[in-house]
Motif scaffolding. Structure first.
Motif, short mmCIF file in Angstrom:
data_model
loop_
_atom_site.label_atom_id
_atom_site.label_comp_id
_atom_site.label_asym_id
_atom_site.label_seq_id
_atom_site.Cartn_x
_atom_site.Cartn_y
_atom_site.Cartn_z
N GLY A 69 6.18 3.31 2.87
CA GLY A 69 6.14 4.64 2.36
C GLY A 69 5.02 5.38 3.08
O GLY A 69 4.19 4.88 3.81
N GLY A 70 4.93 6.60 2.71
CA GLY A 70 4.10 7.40 3.25
C GLY A 70 2.71 7.44 2.71
O GLY A 70 2.30 6.79 2.06
N GLY A 87 -0.07 8.49 0.59
CA GLY A 87 -0.42 9.26 -0.74
C GLY A 87 0.81 8.75 -1.70
O GLY A 87 0.66 9.23 -2.81
N GLU A 88 1.78 8.10 -1.39
CA GLU A 88 3.04 7.99 -2.23
C GLU A 88 2.70 6.59 -3.07
O GLU A 88 2.25 6.00 -2.47
CB GLU A 88 4.35 7.81 -1.42
CG GLU A 88 4.73 9.33 -0.80
CD GLU A 88 6.22 8.69 0.27
OE1 GLU A 88 6.55 7.67 -0.03
OE2 GLU A 88 6.36 9.83 0.89
N GLU A 89 3.26 6.42 -4.13
CA GLU A 89 3.04 5.34 -4.66
C GLU A 89 4.10 4.10 -4.26
O GLU A 89 5.11 4.71 -3.82
CB GLU A 89 3.35 5.64 -6.19
CG GLU A 89 2.54 6.48 -7.00
CD GLU A 89 1.29 5.54 -7.40
OE1 GLU A 89 1.51 4.12 -7.55
OE2 GLU A 89 0.41 6.27 -7.69
#
Length: 82
Positions: free
Chosen positions: A40-41, A43-45
């Protein structure tokens, strides 16, 4: 077979063994659960897929030596007490 604490512990041991023997390149990558999937990027959960992949990797890394010892004790107990 009676449902005892030993049976419950033995079932948990078998489940941890099953997680520990999953090979990432041969099995997990074929079903889309490899190390490079699910990134994921910032700051993404993290999704459930990446969390489970991290759990499998952690179990394989951390539980290698304790599983050898616990499996040896379980085998000796089964040989002694049936």
């Amino acid at each position: 077979m009676a449902f005892t604490l030993y049976s419950l512990l033995q079932a948990a041991l078998l489940c941890v063994n099953a997680i520990a023997v999953l090979h990432e390149e041969r099995f997990l990558k074929n079903i889309g659960w490899g190390a490079d999937q699910g990134i994921g990027g910032f700051g993404e959960e993290p999704g459930i897929k990446s969390q489970l992949t991290n759990l499998i990797r952690s179990v394989r890394t951390v539980m290698r030596v304790p599983l050898i010892i616990i499996n040896s004790v379980a085998i000796v107990l089964l040989l002694l007490f049936g």
